[in-house]
Scaffold this active site. Structure first.
Site, short mmCIF file in Angstrom:
data_model
loop_
_atom_site.label_atom_id
_atom_site.label_comp_id
_atom_site.label_asym_id
_atom_site.label_seq_id
_atom_site.Cartn_x
_atom_site.Cartn_y
_atom_site.Cartn_z
N SER A 55 0.97 -1.16 0.30
CA SER A 55 0.48 -0.22 0.18
C SER A 55 0.62 0.92 0.14
O SER A 55 2.14 1.34 0.09
CB SER A 55 -0.76 -0.26 1.13
N LYS A 56 0.47 2.02 -0.43
CA LYS A 56 0.99 3.26 -0.27
C LYS A 56 2.30 3.68 0.56
O LYS A 56 3.08 4.30 1.06
CB LYS A 56 0.10 5.04 0.13
N ARG A 57 1.56 3.62 1.89
CA ARG A 57 2.70 3.44 3.54
C ARG A 57 3.64 2.69 2.79
O ARG A 57 5.19 2.88 3.90
CB ARG A 57 1.94 2.62 5.17
#
Ligand code: GLU
Length: 321
Positions: free
Chosen positions: A248-250
């Protein structure tokens, strides 16, 4: 006869989504099937036209093309309601007034039946009296609609067990629970919409992330109930971050634009993604020429069937383990 990619337009496609799209496209092309893209935008809060536009641009950029217009589930509610009407006419639906919290609490108190997917609905509203139903309606609660999964069996309390052969995961089986088919805000649920659309769009081969493997028995059971054909399935591994969580973006630069901003070309990205699933790309010019060549020898059944961990850019190279 076609394959498909069916993203939800809720954000930018990340490396895992792009890899699934590439594998789905290659699997379709390798068997001479058409390929379609469908926007699964049932969740109208999170879906946005801008996400759809960017997702389609990213797909086109990596060489994934599709036939015909992109279909949006948000424009097809009538078709899903027709399917619900068919199930209702056979008494295969029931109203469920439970909130998520109520379901969770009940699940904690009653062990999951062994053959059912974890977190399966324990059937609370199957036992609803007419009086209690009236109270709930009068109190302003609106019901969701659930499938009465076992009613199609000879003995009503018999569990529905579905077996199928997945082109990547091999022999698979699972039970079918009383899955929600229409949410309590009136929106048709994913498991219903996907079954209706795959059939109406002539999808004969489904390649998607293996997070959906456990939902496949539900979908096959719905196909049987609605008299629809069952496509072949290939559930491909997800791409994880180094922390073991889904990408994910993380996890930093995980979308095409972010990787390009870090100096990667589209071709680097396609090559790294396919290589991570055990498919090597030759030294051709554009991504589409290279992909056509890969398609000519591709076999979805032979991809690497373990989750890939994306470690990020190491010495300027996208690195997977
Ligand atoms: N829309 C789903 C997703 O983005 C995929 C559903 C499917 O391929 O059946 O995860």
């Amino acid at each position: 006869m076609s394959g498909r990619f069916a993203p939800s337009p809720t954000g930018r496609l990340h490396l895992g989504n792009l890899r699934t799209a590439l594998l789905a496209w290659l699997a379709a092309r390798s068997r001479g099937l058409e390929f379609i893209v469908r926007m699964e935008d049932l969740d109208r809060v999170q879906s946005e036209p801008e996400h759809e536009r960017v997702q389609l641009a990213d797909l086109a950029a990596i060489g994934v093309d599709w036939s015909g217009a992109v279909v949006r589930q948000s424009e097809r509610f009538d078709l899903y309601r027709d399917a619900l009407a068919t199930l209702r006419s056979r008494d295969l639906l029931y109203e469920c007034f439970c909130s998520r919290r109520e379901v969770r609490a009940e699940i904690e108190n009653s062990p999951n039946a062994p053959h059912l997917p974890p977190g399966s609905y324990p059937g609370i509203c199957r036992r609803l009296t007419a009086e209690r139903r009236r109270q709930l309606l009068d109190g302003g609660r609106t019901p969701a609609l659930r499938l009465r999964a076992d009613r199609s069996m000879e003995r009503e309390d018999e569990a529905v067990l579905i077996e199928f052969t997945d082109l990547v995961c091999g022999h698979s089986d699972g039970g079918v629970d009383d899955v929600v088919l229409q949410r309590n805000d009136g929106v048709p649920a994913y498991n219903l919409a996907v079954v209706v659309d795959d059939a109406l769009q002539g999808v004969t081969q489904v390649v998607r992330g293996d997070d959906l493997l456990a939902s496949t028995p539900r979908q096959i059971h719905l196909q049987h109930l609605l008299g629809l054909p069952t496509p072949t399935y290939a559930h491909v591994p997800l791409v994880m971050g180094t922390d073991g969580e889904r990408l994910s973006k993380r996890h930093g630069s995980v979308s095409l634009d972010e990787l390009q901003a870090e100096g990667q070309t589209v071709r680097d990205v396609v090559r790294a993604l396919l290589s991570s699933s055990g498919t090597e790309v030759g030294d051709d010019d554009g991504p589409s020429t290279a992909l056509e060549q890969v398609a000519s020898v591709f076999d979805i059944g032979r991809i690497r069937d373990e989750p890939s961990v994306y470690e990020g850019l190491v010495d300027g190279q996208m690195t997977f383990r």
